[in-house]
Write a protein that holds these residues in place. Structure first.
Motif, mmCIF file in Angstrom:
data_model
loop_
_atom_site.group_PDB
_atom_site.id
_atom_site.type_symbol
_atom_site.label_atom_id
_atom_site.label_comp_id
_atom_site.label_asym_id
_atom_site.label_seq_id
_atom_site.Cartn_x
_atom_site.Cartn_y
_atom_site.Cartn_z
ATOM 1 N N HIS A 1 9.168 3.062 6.905
ATOM 2 C CA HIS A 1 9.361 2.993 8.353
ATOM 3 C C HIS A 1 10.627 3.693 8.845
ATOM 4 N N LEU A 2 11.587 3.951 7.951
ATOM 5 C CA LEU A 2 12.819 4.655 8.351
ATOM 6 C C LEU A 2 12.781 6.138 8.031
ATOM 7 N N ARG A 3 11.748 6.613 7.333
ATOM 8 C CA ARG A 3 11.720 8.000 6.882
ATOM 9 C C ARG A 3 11.899 8.973 8.054
ATOM 10 N N PHE A 4 11.251 8.688 9.160
ATOM 11 C CA PHE A 4 11.333 9.557 10.330
ATOM 12 C C PHE A 4 12.779 9.725 10.802
ATOM 13 N N HIS A 5 13.544 8.633 10.770
ATOM 14 C CA HIS A 5 14.918 8.677 11.269
ATOM 15 C C HIS A 5 15.860 9.396 10.316
ATOM 16 N N GLY A 6 15.394 9.740 9.125
ATOM 17 C CA GLY A 6 16.243 10.439 8.166
ATOM 18 C C GLY A 6 16.343 11.931 8.421
ATOM 19 N N TYR A 7 15.675 12.402 9.460
ATOM 20 C CA TYR A 7 15.680 13.838 9.732
ATOM 21 C C TYR A 7 16.400 14.171 11.030
ATOM 22 N N GLY A 8 17.450 13.414 11.299
ATOM 23 C CA GLY A 8 18.340 13.729 12.412
ATOM 24 C C GLY A 8 17.610 13.874 13.724
ATOM 25 N N LYS A 9 17.749 15.018 14.342
ATOM 26 C CA LYS A 9 17.151 15.261 15.649
ATOM 27 C C LYS A 9 15.775 15.923 15.547
ATOM 28 N N GLY A 10 15.208 15.873 14.359
ATOM 29 C CA GLY A 10 13.849 16.382 14.228
ATOM 30 C C GLY A 10 13.743 17.733 13.560
ATOM 31 N N GLU A 11 14.730 18.087 12.732
ATOM 32 C CA GLU A 11 14.675 19.384 12.050
ATOM 33 C C GLU A 11 13.762 19.259 10.837
ATOM 34 N N TRP A 12 12.469 19.228 11.086
ATOM 35 C CA TRP A 12 11.491 18.999 10.029
ATOM 36 C C TRP A 12 11.061 20.312 9.403
ATOM 37 N N THR A 13 11.370 20.472 8.121
ATOM 38 C CA THR A 13 10.860 21.630 7.387
ATOM 39 C C THR A 13 9.405 21.383 7.007
ATOM 40 N N ASP A 14 8.699 22.449 6.625
ATOM 41 C CA ASP A 14 7.329 22.277 6.159
ATOM 42 C C ASP A 14 7.282 21.334 4.964
ATOM 43 N N SER A 15 8.268 21.463 4.094
ATOM 44 C CA SER A 15 8.326 20.607 2.914
ATOM 45 C C SER A 15 8.443 19.136 3.301
ATOM 46 N N ALA A 16 9.307 18.832 4.281
ATOM 47 C CA ALA A 16 9.494 17.448 4.709
ATOM 48 C C ALA A 16 8.224 16.887 5.329
ATOM 49 N N VAL A 17 7.533 17.708 6.098
ATOM 50 C CA VAL A 17 6.277 17.259 6.705
ATOM 51 C C VAL A 17 5.250 16.948 5.627
ATOM 52 N N ARG A 18 5.159 17.838 4.627
ATOM 53 C CA ARG A 18 4.193 17.603 3.549
ATOM 54 C C ARG A 18 4.484 16.291 2.838
ATOM 55 N N ARG A 19 5.747 16.039 2.548
ATOM 56 C CA ARG A 19 6.106 14.802 1.836
ATOM 57 C C ARG A 19 5.821 13.568 2.690
ATOM 58 N N TYR A 20 6.092 13.662 3.978
ATOM 59 C CA TYR A 20 5.852 12.543 4.886
ATOM 60 C C TYR A 20 4.372 12.180 4.887
ATOM 61 N N VAL A 21 3.513 13.194 5.028
ATOM 62 C CA VAL A 21 2.071 12.971 5.067
ATOM 63 C C VAL A 21 1.561 12.480 3.718
ATOM 64 N N THR A 22 2.041 13.069 2.637
ATOM 65 C CA THR A 22 1.576 12.700 1.309
ATOM 66 C C THR A 22 1.982 11.284 0.954
ATOM 67 N N ASP A 23 3.233 10.921 1.235
ATOM 68 C CA ASP A 23 3.699 9.571 0.909
ATOM 69 C C ASP A 23 2.975 8.511 1.733
ATOM 70 N N ALA A 24 2.656 8.835 2.975
ATOM 71 C CA ALA A 24 1.927 7.879 3.821
ATOM 72 C C ALA A 24 0.461 7.796 3.419
ATOM 73 N N GLY A 25 -0.119 8.922 3.022
ATOM 74 C CA GLY A 25 -1.522 8.933 2.610
ATOM 75 C C GLY A 25 -2.421 8.368 3.699
ATOM 76 N N PRO A 26 -3.328 7.457 3.348
ATOM 77 C CA PRO A 26 -4.247 6.893 4.343
ATOM 78 C C PRO A 26 -3.566 5.971 5.350
ATOM 79 N N LEU A 27 -2.276 5.676 5.143
ATOM 80 C CA LEU A 27 -1.534 4.814 6.074
ATOM 81 C C LEU A 27 -0.864 5.600 7.197
ATOM 82 N N LEU A 28 -1.105 6.912 7.271
ATOM 83 C CA LEU A 28 -0.354 7.754 8.203
ATOM 84 C C LEU A 28 -0.486 7.287 9.654
ATOM 85 N N GLU A 29 -1.697 6.985 10.108
ATOM 86 C CA GLU A 29 -1.867 6.566 11.499
ATOM 87 C C GLU A 29 -1.159 5.246 11.762
#
Length: 495
Positions: free
Chosen positions: A366-394
């Motif tokens: 639940h805190l992962r989103f806040h670890g990226y400051g003002k939203g400087e999301w690299t493609d790598s960070a987005v991939r990890r976010y989606v992969t770690d959440a898996g079917p729980l993403l929504e």
């Protein structure tokens, strides 16, 4: 309230008039009830065999509230063996698993039915298992029920034109006033079955009722007796409570009366902490608000996993609270500690493994989103976010958005815009890549073929290496992936 007339005021016929008024009130109530056809069919069979049949309990309560009900609940003077004979050949299916307690289950077409012989049980005060004794009348049966709103019945025996409403404990008045009271003294009721205390909180959640003062006093005094109940039964009631329409009211009741200490002690423990935004009295209140906001984002009905995650997402804060040199309070890594605490609590409550895993993963992320400051999301960070959440993403989307409870409108809007941006990035990458099923460009068989090895640890390490490259750089293509694999093998595999 108008005072009752005295005997000297009562003229001839006054008692008859009062009885007539009472009958008129009963008739009005009966007319409100939408009694299913199957109930009258069953009542006819009981009448033909010399027995009475009553629609009772939650079935009557829900009918008066025009709420959908589950099983149709009946009670009767017939003993269990007679019930089996009466439903034989009429019911499409019959279950006698509860016959030792006087209950026969059945199904007629699409209607599930439970029929129980009048009960007059006694309890030993040490467990919730009664000494089963059958009763002889409806009044004695109703007084042993948990709450007055569940102690109403409708006598169906004499057919649709002669139904009779039975309400010896003021259940209809309690229903109209939204008051939760017990037919007998609450101390006796809760001593007989301590689970009724948690059931009181469940009805607060489901129906929005307010416990009577004497019920509140008994809950505070007798809360420790809930420890007599098995974890499985507690979990079942707690889940129904969480899935109700007003779970915050129920949780506040549990905390105020001490019931929460027996079920989820981590929740009242959050009252000790002030959250880092300094916008709430304590983390406890913040968590209740997050849960309410998460409920507001549900789209497919009540979601047990989301609601539990919202309630428990910050339970790691008391254990991680630190005062920084600048005077601010921090809760570093509370999501990691909280996920471990959540797993321990849900295991003790005997939740299914799938529920535990999902809730814990949401708490952890639940805190992962806040670890990226003002939203400087690299493609790598987005991939990890989606992969770690898996079917729980929504669900994670809903939880993170609900975790914004600041009263600072500008800050709240900025957080929502930042999360909007993240969701846009996820959508963009989805169009370019198979984002929801990220795998290395080479599978295990191809890895073994290129390296000339069989199944073993080396294959797993190579797979993880290629997966990490895929996360960082996106799709590599087969040729480049093979080159990367050979270079990795040269450095990491002897020979």
């Amino acid at each position: 309230m108008r005072p009752a007339p005295s005997d000297r005021d009562a003229g001839p016929g006054s008692h008859d008039e009062a009885a007539e008024l009472h009958r008129a009130q009963e008739n009005a109530v009966v007319e409100l009830l939408d009694v299913p056809e199957v109930a009258d069919e069953l009542a006819t069979r009981f009448r033909e065999r010399g027995h009475r049949l009553y629609l009772v309990g939650g079935s009557v309560r829900d009918a008066l509230l025009h709420r959908a009900s589950g099983d149709l609940d009946f009670t009767t003077d017939a003993r269990p063996e007679a019930i089996l004979e009466i439903v034989h050949g009429w019911a499409d299916a019959v279950w006698d698993t509860g016959i030792a307690f006087g209950t026969v289950g059945a199904r007629r077409r699409d209607d599930p039915i439970e029929i129980t012989t009048f009960r007059a049980d006694s309890y030993d005060g040490a467990s919730r298992n009664p000494e089963v004794r059958f009763g002889d009348d409806i009044t004695g049966d109703l007084v042993r029920r948990d709450f007055s709103v569940n102690a109403m019945a409708v006598d169906l025996t004499d057919g649709p034109e002669h139904r009779r409403f039975v309400d010896p404990h003021g259940g209809l008045a309690a229903l109209a006033q939204g008051v939760l009271d017990t037919p007998a003294a609450p101390e006796q009721s809760f001593s007989d079955d301590p689970l009724r205390m948690l059931r009181a909180a469940r009805f607060v959640s489901q129906l929005g009722f307010t416990p009577a003062d004497r019920v509140l006093s008994a809950l505070r005094e007798m809360a420790p007796q809930l420890s007599r109940i098995t974890a499985e039964r507690v979990q079942a009631e707690f889940s129904k409570l969480i899935l109700g329409e007003y779970p915050r009211r129920a949780l506040e009741l549990m905390v105020d009366t001490g019931l929460a200490e027996l079920v989820v002690p981590e929740v009242p423990a959050m009252q000790l902490e002030t959250d880092e935004h300094m916008q709430h009295k304590d983390v406890y209140t913040h968590s209740l608000v997050v849960m309410e906001q998460a409920i507001g984002k549900e789209t497919d009905g009540p979601d047990l996993v989301l609601r539990l995650a919202a309630l428990l997402h910050d339970i790691g804060k008391p254990a991680t609270r630190r005062k920084e040199p600048d005077g601010r309070v921090s809760f570093h890594h509370h999501e990691v500690v909280g996920a471990k605490m959540t797993r321990k609590r849900l295991k003790e409550l005997r939740y299914p493994k799938a529920v535990i895993d999902d809730v814990c993963q949401l708490v952890y992320l639940h805190l992962r989103f806040h670890g990226y400051g003002k939203g400087e999301w690299t493609d790598s960070a987005v991939r990890r976010y989606v992969t770690d959440a898996g079917p729980l993403l929504e669900r994670l989307h809903r939880l993170v958005r609900s975790d914004c409870t600041t009263r600072n409108r500008r800050r709240a809007n900025a957080l929502q815009r930042s999360y909007d941006s993240l969701e846009d990035r996820i959508a963009e990458l989805r169009e370019q890549e198979e984002l929801d099923a990220i795998r290395p460009d080479l599978d295990g068989n191809r890895i073994m073929e290129l390296l000339g090895v069989g199944p073993g640890p080396a294959v797993g390490k190579a797979y993880k290496h290629l997966l990490a490259l895929r996360m960082e750089q996106g799709p590599l293509g087969a040729e480049r992936a093979e080159s990367e694999l050979r270079a990795w093998a040269a450095e990491n595999l002897p020979g």
